[in-house]
Design a protein around this motif. Structure first.
Motif, PDB file in Angstrom:
ATOM      1  N   HIS A 107      37.329  40.160  45.791  1.00 22.99           N
ATOM      2  CA  HIS A 107      36.746  40.602  47.314  1.00 22.99           C
ATOM      3  C   HIS A 107      37.475  41.727  47.803  1.00 22.99           C
ATOM      4  O   HIS A 107      36.807  42.116  48.836  1.00 22.99           O
ATOM      5  CB  HIS A 107      36.506  39.297  48.028  1.00 22.99           C
ATOM      6  N   GLU A 108      38.407  42.009  47.612  1.00 24.95           N
ATOM      7  CA  GLU A 108      39.221  43.061  48.390  1.00 24.95           C
ATOM      8  C   GLU A 108      39.122  44.501  47.367  1.00 24.95           C
ATOM      9  O   GLU A 108      39.094  45.339  48.273  1.00 24.95           O
ATOM     10  CB  GLU A 108      40.858  42.778  48.370  1.00 24.95           C
ATOM     11  N   ILE A 109      38.914  44.347  46.360  1.00 21.58           N
ATOM     12  CA  ILE A 109      38.633  45.772  45.614  1.00 21.58           C
ATOM     13  C   ILE A 109      37.175  45.745  45.327  1.00 21.58           C
ATOM     14  O   ILE A 109      36.826  47.047  44.641  1.00 21.58           O
ATOM     15  CB  ILE A 109      39.471  45.750  44.328  1.00 21.58           C
ATOM     16  N   LEU A 144      37.167  32.675  51.779  1.00 24.57           N
ATOM     17  CA  LEU A 144      37.321  31.268  52.053  1.00 24.57           C
ATOM     18  C   LEU A 144      38.464  30.654  51.331  1.00 24.57           C
ATOM     19  O   LEU A 144      39.186  29.940  51.674  1.00 24.57           O
ATOM     20  CB  LEU A 144      35.979  30.658  52.061  1.00 24.57           C
ATOM     21  N   HIS A 145      38.399  30.898  49.801  1.00 26.05           N
ATOM     22  CA  HIS A 145      39.289  30.296  48.914  1.00 26.05           C
ATOM     23  C   HIS A 145      40.675  30.592  49.128  1.00 26.05           C
ATOM     24  O   HIS A 145      41.340  29.929  49.168  1.00 26.05           O
ATOM     25  CB  HIS A 145      39.085  30.636  47.581  1.00 26.05           C
ATOM     26  N   ILE A 146      40.750  31.893  49.408  1.00 21.00           N
ATOM     27  CA  ILE A 146      42.073  32.219  49.803  1.00 21.00           C
ATOM     28  C   ILE A 146      42.743  31.750  51.155  1.00 21.00           C
ATOM     29  O   ILE A 146      43.900  31.387  51.151  1.00 21.00           O
ATOM     30  CB  ILE A 146      42.170  33.779  49.771  1.00 21.00           C
ATOM     31  N   GLU A 147      41.935  31.689  51.836  1.00 22.59           N
ATOM     32  CA  GLU A 147      42.356  31.172  53.444  1.00 22.59           C
ATOM     33  C   GLU A 147      42.633  29.703  53.087  1.00 22.59           C
ATOM     34  O   GLU A 147      43.415  29.164  53.614  1.00 22.59           O
ATOM     35  CB  GLU A 147      41.101  31.247  54.339  1.00 22.59           C
ATOM     36  N   GLN A 182      46.215  29.615  51.212  1.00 27.91           N
ATOM     37  CA  GLN A 182      47.207  29.767  52.098  1.00 27.91           C
ATOM     38  C   GLN A 182      47.368  28.440  52.969  1.00 27.91           C
ATOM     39  O   GLN A 182      48.602  28.387  53.537  1.00 27.91           O
ATOM     40  CB  GLN A 182      46.824  31.074  53.166  1.00 27.91           C
ATOM     41  N   LYS A 183      46.503  28.033  53.430  1.00 31.80           N
ATOM     42  CA  LYS A 183      46.607  26.693  54.446  1.00 31.80           C
ATOM     43  C   LYS A 183      47.176  25.425  53.780  1.00 31.80           C
ATOM     44  O   LYS A 183      47.969  24.894  54.203  1.00 31.80           O
ATOM     45  CB  LYS A 183      45.416  26.281  54.756  1.00 31.80           C
ATOM     46  N   HIS A 184      46.913  25.374  52.519  1.00 31.69           N
ATOM     47  CA  HIS A 184      47.448  24.345  51.710  1.00 31.69           C
ATOM     48  C   HIS A 184      48.564  24.352  50.478  1.00 31.69           C
ATOM     49  O   HIS A 184      49.174  23.260  50.283  1.00 31.69           O
ATOM     50  CB  HIS A 184      46.373  23.322  50.919  1.00 31.69           C
ATOM     51  N   ILE A 185      48.794  25.519  50.182  1.00 29.03           N
ATOM     52  CA  ILE A 185      49.889  26.046  49.426  1.00 29.03           C
ATOM     53  C   ILE A 185      51.052  26.720  50.236  1.00 29.03           C
ATOM     54  O   ILE A 185      50.802  27.745  50.482  1.00 29.03           O
ATOM     55  CB  ILE A 185      49.501  26.717  48.238  1.00 29.03           C
ATOM     56  N   PHE A 240      44.106  33.676  38.078  1.00 32.13           N
ATOM     57  CA  PHE A 240      44.896  33.086  39.191  1.00 32.13           C
ATOM     58  C   PHE A 240      44.337  31.423  38.994  1.00 32.13           C
ATOM     59  O   PHE A 240      44.979  30.458  38.605  1.00 32.13           O
ATOM     60  CB  PHE A 240      44.390  33.278  40.603  1.00 32.13           C
ATOM     61  N   GLY A 241      42.945  31.341  39.252  1.00 30.69           N
ATOM     62  CA  GLY A 241      42.494  29.870  38.908  1.00 30.69           C
ATOM     63  C   GLY A 241      42.449  29.472  37.442  1.00 30.69           C
ATOM     64  O   GLY A 241      41.987  30.118  36.775  1.00 30.69           O
ATOM     65  N   ASP A 242      42.828  28.133  37.430  1.00 29.81           N
ATOM     66  CA  ASP A 242      42.983  27.836  36.089  1.00 29.81           C
ATOM     67  C   ASP A 242      44.125  28.231  35.164  1.00 29.81           C
ATOM     68  O   ASP A 242      44.002  27.825  34.006  1.00 29.81           O
ATOM     69  CB  ASP A 242      41.629  27.355  35.553  1.00 29.81           C
ATOM     70  N   VAL A 243      44.798  28.803  35.821  1.00 30.90           N
ATOM     71  CA  VAL A 243      45.899  29.623  35.082  1.00 30.90           C
ATOM     72  C   VAL A 243      47.334  29.164  35.821  1.00 30.90           C
ATOM     73  O   VAL A 243      48.316  28.819  35.395  1.00 30.90           O
ATOM     74  CB  VAL A 243      45.905  31.084  35.126  1.00 30.90           C
TER      75      VAL A 243
END
Length: 203
Positions: free
Chosen positions: A136-138, A110-113, A116-119, A9-12
């Motif tokens: 963090h979910e798996i 925290l990053h996903i939150e 979700q707030k800004h994207i 996800f990040g930097d992709v």
């Protein structure tokens, strides 16, 4: 022949400022480098082994001059913009239905939150994938081999029919040991939307 594409996800897709975030954190915490304890705790949080309250409390205990807001903002400093062209790219791939699309990301609540707030199109992005795995979910984390084996087993995939894309070489190296095709992309010079040009030999 590639049948499944596994994306970081990040930097992709979403741009990150890793260097800036580290510089900002070190200045805020008034330290020269992160201790092994801090690095380990960050990994535990990313792997979902501790929750957000425990994570914030740990930092507030170690840096009592800082507020919860300051710690949260420092943690989320790394997150930058998400070019809409990359959303369009993955949505077109989903529409074409030529490949099984999987997201596999080391991330945290925290990053996903924050994302979700800004994207605004986060849900549209997520819905483009057949499977969407967040560390963090798996409770598994790259570059450990078990996270790649988990994805292969859960989806009954043959490694030689998969392509894994990640900006961190340690992660692509780990995936390749299982026989997965990899692309260690350079976010400074390469864009995921050019995948089929850059890695045309695989398709």
């Amino acid at each position: 022949m590639i049948k499944t594409i596994i994306f970081d996800f990040g930097d992709v897709f979403i741009n990150l400022d890793k260097e800036g975030a580290m510089t900002n954190a070190l200045e805020l915490f008034e330290i020269e480098e992160l201790s092994e304890e801090l690095i380990a705790f960050n990994s535990f949080y990313e792997q979902g082994l501790i929750d957000t309250d425990e994570f914030i409390d740990f930092y507030m205990d170690n840096f009592p001059k800082l507020s919860k807001k300051e710690i949260t903002e420092a943690w989320n400093y790394i997150i930058c913009d998400f070019p809409s062209s990359r959303l369009e790219f993955i949505q077109q791939l989903a529409k074409d239905k030529k490949y099984n699309l999987i997201l596999l990301s080391n991330t945290n609540a925290l990053h996903i939150e924050c994302i979700q707030k800004h994207i605004s199109f986060y849900d549209d992005f997520k819905n483009a994938f057949n499977k969407f795995y967040l560390s963090h979910e798996i409770q598994l984390r790259k570059p450990n081999a078990d996270i790649f084996q988990f994805v292969l087993d859960q989806n009954k995939l043959k490694p030689e029919e998969c392509l894994f894309i990640d900006d961190t070489k340690e992660n692509t190296d780990a995936a390749s040991t299982l026989g997965i095709n990899v692309w260690n992309n350079d976010p400074k010079t390469q864009d995921i939307i050019d995948l089929f040009t850059i890695k045309k030999e695989l398709f």
